[in-house]
Design a protein around this motif. Structure first.
Motif, PDB file in Angstrom:
ATOM      1  N   ASP A 391       0.825  -1.267  -0.035  1.00 27.06           N
ATOM      2  CA  ASP A 391      -0.039  -0.058  -0.061  1.00 27.06           C
ATOM      3  C   ASP A 391       0.695   1.225  -0.002  1.00 27.06           C
ATOM      4  N   LEU A 392       2.250   1.074   0.546  1.00 28.81           N
ATOM      5  CA  LEU A 392       3.140   2.322   0.483  1.00 28.81           C
ATOM      6  C   LEU A 392       3.149   2.636  -1.011  1.00 28.81           C
ATOM      7  N   PHE A 393       3.126   1.982  -2.061  1.00 24.34           N
ATOM      8  CA  PHE A 393       3.398   2.379  -3.250  1.00 24.34           C
ATOM      9  C   PHE A 393       1.966   3.304  -3.856  1.00 24.34           C
ATOM     10  N   ARG A 394       0.966   3.021  -3.240  1.00 24.78           N
ATOM     11  CA  ARG A 394      -0.302   3.710  -3.733  1.00 24.78           C
ATOM     12  C   ARG A 394      -0.386   5.045  -2.849  1.00 24.78           C
ATOM     13  N   GLN A 395       0.238   5.106  -1.686  1.00 26.66           N
ATOM     14  CA  GLN A 395       0.281   6.350  -1.053  1.00 26.66           C
ATOM     15  C   GLN A 395       1.393   7.077  -1.491  1.00 26.66           C
ATOM     16  N   THR A 396       2.416   6.472  -2.314  1.00 27.79           N
ATOM     17  CA  THR A 396       3.336   7.515  -2.867  1.00 27.79           C
ATOM     18  C   THR A 396       2.668   7.983  -3.947  1.00 27.79           C
ATOM     19  N   TYR A 397       1.917   7.353  -4.879  1.00 28.26           N
ATOM     20  CA  TYR A 397       1.172   7.671  -6.083  1.00 28.26           C
ATOM     21  C   TYR A 397       0.329   8.924  -5.597  1.00 28.26           C
ATOM     22  N   LEU A 398      -0.509   8.803  -4.671  1.00 23.17           N
ATOM     23  CA  LEU A 398      -1.218   9.779  -4.068  1.00 23.17           C
ATOM     24  C   LEU A 398      -0.616  11.100  -3.933  1.00 23.17           C
ATOM     25  N   VAL A 399       0.630  10.968  -3.014  1.00 18.24           N
ATOM     26  CA  VAL A 399       1.264  12.273  -2.634  1.00 18.24           C
ATOM     27  C   VAL A 399       2.123  12.924  -3.842  1.00 18.24           C
ATOM     28  N   ALA A 400       2.424  12.005  -4.872  1.00 21.41           N
ATOM     29  CA  ALA A 400       3.083  12.638  -5.880  1.00 21.41           C
ATOM     30  C   ALA A 400       2.067  13.171  -6.898  1.00 21.41           C
ATOM     31  N   LEU A 401       0.802  12.854  -6.907  1.00 18.62           N
ATOM     32  CA  LEU A 401      -0.283  13.602  -7.635  1.00 18.62           C
ATOM     33  C   LEU A 401      -0.383  14.945  -6.961  1.00 18.62           C
ATOM     34  N   LEU A 402      -0.529  15.049  -5.555  1.00 14.47           N
ATOM     35  CA  LEU A 402      -0.666  16.268  -5.009  1.00 14.47           C
ATOM     36  C   LEU A 402       0.664  17.201  -5.135  1.00 14.47           C
ATOM     37  N   GLU A 403       1.686  16.367  -5.305  1.00 11.88           N
ATOM     38  CA  GLU A 403       2.968  17.491  -5.188  1.00 11.88           C
ATOM     39  C   GLU A 403       3.133  18.101  -6.684  1.00 11.88           C
ATOM     40  N   CYS A 404       2.563  17.381  -7.872  1.00 11.33           N
ATOM     41  CA  CYS A 404       2.686  17.890  -9.096  1.00 11.33           C
ATOM     42  C   CYS A 404       1.579  18.743  -9.492  1.00 11.33           C
ATOM     43  N   GLY A 405       0.502  19.024  -8.508  1.00 10.56           N
ATOM     44  CA  GLY A 405      -0.388  19.895  -8.521  1.00 10.56           C
ATOM     45  C   GLY A 405      -1.786  19.229  -9.450  1.00 10.56           C
ATOM     46  N   ARG A 406      -1.939  17.949  -9.087  1.00 10.97           N
ATOM     47  CA  ARG A 406      -3.063  17.410  -9.990  1.00 10.97           C
ATOM     48  C   ARG A 406      -4.165  16.859  -8.652  1.00 10.97           C
ATOM     49  N   HIS A 407      -4.522  17.909  -8.153  1.00  9.44           N
ATOM     50  CA  HIS A 407      -5.433  17.806  -7.176  1.00  9.44           C
ATOM     51  C   HIS A 407      -6.682  17.111  -7.334  1.00  9.44           C
ATOM     52  N   GLY A 408      -7.393  17.364  -8.626  1.00  8.32           N
ATOM     53  CA  GLY A 408      -8.827  16.715  -8.821  1.00  8.32           C
ATOM     54  C   GLY A 408      -8.521  15.395  -8.702  1.00  8.32           C
ATOM     55  N   GLU A 409      -7.437  14.872  -9.413  1.00  9.41           N
ATOM     56  CA  GLU A 409      -7.141  13.372  -9.518  1.00  9.41           C
ATOM     57  C   GLU A 409      -6.867  12.813  -8.284  1.00  9.41           C
ATOM     58  N   ALA A 410      -6.297  13.562  -7.517  1.00 11.72           N
ATOM     59  CA  ALA A 410      -6.090  13.158  -6.128  1.00 11.72           C
ATOM     60  C   ALA A 410      -7.133  13.027  -5.240  1.00 11.72           C
ATOM     61  N   ARG A 411      -8.032  14.030  -5.432  1.00 10.99           N
ATOM     62  CA  ARG A 411      -9.072  13.937  -4.776  1.00 10.99           C
ATOM     63  C   ARG A 411     -10.216  12.642  -5.098  1.00 10.99           C
ATOM     64  N   ARG A 412     -10.152  12.275  -6.400  1.00 11.26           N
ATOM     65  CA  ARG A 412     -11.077  11.276  -6.694  1.00 11.26           C
ATOM     66  C   ARG A 412     -10.305  10.044  -6.481  1.00 11.26           C
ATOM     67  N   TRP A 413      -8.790  10.036  -6.395  1.00 11.72           N
ATOM     68  CA  TRP A 413      -8.462   8.792  -5.939  1.00 11.72           C
ATOM     69  C   TRP A 413      -8.579   8.414  -4.403  1.00 11.72           C
ATOM     70  N   LEU A 414      -8.557   9.664  -3.651  1.00 13.72           N
ATOM     71  CA  LEU A 414      -8.896   9.278  -2.291  1.00 13.72           C
ATOM     72  C   LEU A 414     -10.194   9.039  -1.959  1.00 13.72           C
TER      73      LEU A 414
END
Length: 434
Positions: A391-414
């Motif tokens: 699950d660490l890798f899924r968390q990393t993907y989520l935070v990477a989305l946040l860090e590169c400004g793709r907030h809408g995708e991060a929110r949907r994924w969350l």
């Protein structure tokens, strides 16, 4: 021919050696350090193939191709020289370990399935198969394996703990909890049952309940191996982290997770994973990585299963050892290109992009991490580790989305991750960023 307590024949064994091997089985299944006595048994009884095989098998837990080549292969060769005199069960076990040694994990699993079919009370072989299923995960196949053994082993707390873990990985939570709690009723110090419940409490977001339960059970962990203690305390730290208490998680890292054997794969992966997860909350732990790096460098060029490589790449990148990471990635790619069948999927198709993505994230290249991780994330479990570990890798993907400004995708994924559940404190922090 003498038989063990299950009635299974052991070639070239005296009655005293059979008793010693039965004691090894007890210690191995209970994750006690006494299991290490099998190394002396193998040396003292070179004509007993099963003693050689068991001693070789313990070396696989080093999760190091160098250690397997140096320490396990000579023992397997000694057993193989006795092949003409082996029982069918011993022959299958030797073949399974030989396949494991050459990293043919699918063949090793298939051979363990044959052992389970004809010798279902052989829980040492079942425990070895469980570790193979952690290195080459197939959650449903893992559960089918354990289900075949259930009817004849239902009174064994060690089997119940293994069964509970397999059930939990398949999200059969009610049955998993029932099996784990039954194991604890039979033997309160069954640490692997505690471990199965730790997984379940985290996945069901029963964080406070999980902390209370593991705190109550933790005094029994002193009876078990350093790796077992380390890993169960790692699970306690994950529960604290879910509550948003990164400071307590970091304290547990230093107090409980590292210290017994800083060079062991379990300690290293748990330490790296915990530091990495704390950093995903927004903390920066720059000073922590240099202490781990010397142990990681020794393993960076090995290819046991990509889950490990991902941890080594992250840690060494964070320690500023980019040249080592680049060379290790080159070695991984070369190895991956030589693989065929299932191993090609694991190493080439999923492993190489995953490990490269983790190094990119550690280097602050969030967009590159997302681009590499996105296509392989649905299959990431195949690279090894448990559900909680990868699950660490899924968390990393989520935070990477946040860090590169793709907030809408991060929110949907969350939103998809949380569903109808109440978000944990750490998820609330990510939601706030999204």
């Amino acid at each position: 021919m003498p038989t063990d307590r299950n009635g299974y024949e052991i070639s070239a064994a005296s009655s005293a050696l059979v008793e010693d091997l039965d004691r090894f089985a007890d210690d191995f299944l209970a994750a006690r350090d006494g299991a290490g006595r099998v190394f002396a048994l193998a040396e003292q009884n070179p004509d007993c193939a099963l003693a050689q095989a068991y001693a070789a098998a313990l070396h696989f837990y080093a999760q190091s191709s160098a250690a397997i080549e140096r320490d396990a292969l000579p023992l397997l060769a000694r057993a193989d020289a006795l092949r003409d005199h082996l029982t069918p069960r011993e022959t299958l076990l030797l073949d399974a370990l030989s396949a494991w040694a050459r990293n043919d994990l699918q063949t090793a699993i298939a051979l363990h399935e044959r052992i389970a079919l004809d010798w279902p009370r052989d829980l040492v072989a079942a425990k070895l198969a469980e570790f193979l299923f952690i290195q080459a995960p197939d959650y449903r196949r893992h559960l089918r394996f354990m289900e075949r053994l259930a009817s004849v082993n239902d009174g064994s707390p060690h089997f119940l703990a293994m069964h509970a873990f397999a059930l939990e990985m398949c999200r059969e939570f009610e049955r998993a909890e029932r099996a784990a709690r039954r194991a604890i009723e039979l033997e309160p110090s069954t640490a692997w049952a505690h471990h199965a419940l730790a997984h379940q409490m985290l996945n069901e977001r029963r964080i406070d309940e999980g902390l209370a339960l593991l705190t109550e059970l933790s005094p029994t962990w002193v009876e078990h191996s350093g790796a077992t203690r380390c890993h169960n305390w790692w699970h306690v730290a994950l529960l604290h982290l879910a509550l948003g208490d990164a400071q307590r998680a970091l304290e547990l890292l230093h107090e409980r997770v590292v210290g017994a054997d800083g060079a062991s794969a379990v300690e290293l992966t748990d330490a790296i994973s915990l530091l990495w997860r704390i950093e995903l909350t927004g903390e920066r732990l720059d000073d922590e990585w240099s202490a781990l790096a010397p142990h990681v460098v020794e393993r960076a060029y090995e290819q046991c299963f990509p889950f490990l490589n991902a941890h080594w790449a992250y840690a060494l990148t964070r320690a500023g050892m980019d040249d080592v990471v680049d060379d290790a990635l080159d070695a991984l790619r070369a190895y991956a290109l030589r693989q065929t069948g299932a191993a090609a999927r694991v190493f080439r198709d999923v492993g190489v992009p995953l490990v490269t993505a983790c190094a990119a994230f550690a280097a602050g290249e969030a967009a590159r991490c997302v681009a590499l991780l996105e296509p392989v994330l649905p299959e990431v479990a195949c690279v090894g580790g448990s559900d909680a570990q990868n699950d660490l890798f899924r968390q990393t993907y989520l935070v990477a989305l946040l860090e590169c400004g793709r907030h809408g995708e991060a929110r949907r994924w969350l939103d998809a991750r949380i569903g109808q559940a109440r978000p944990t404190a750490i998820e609330q922090g990510w939601l706030a960023r999204a």
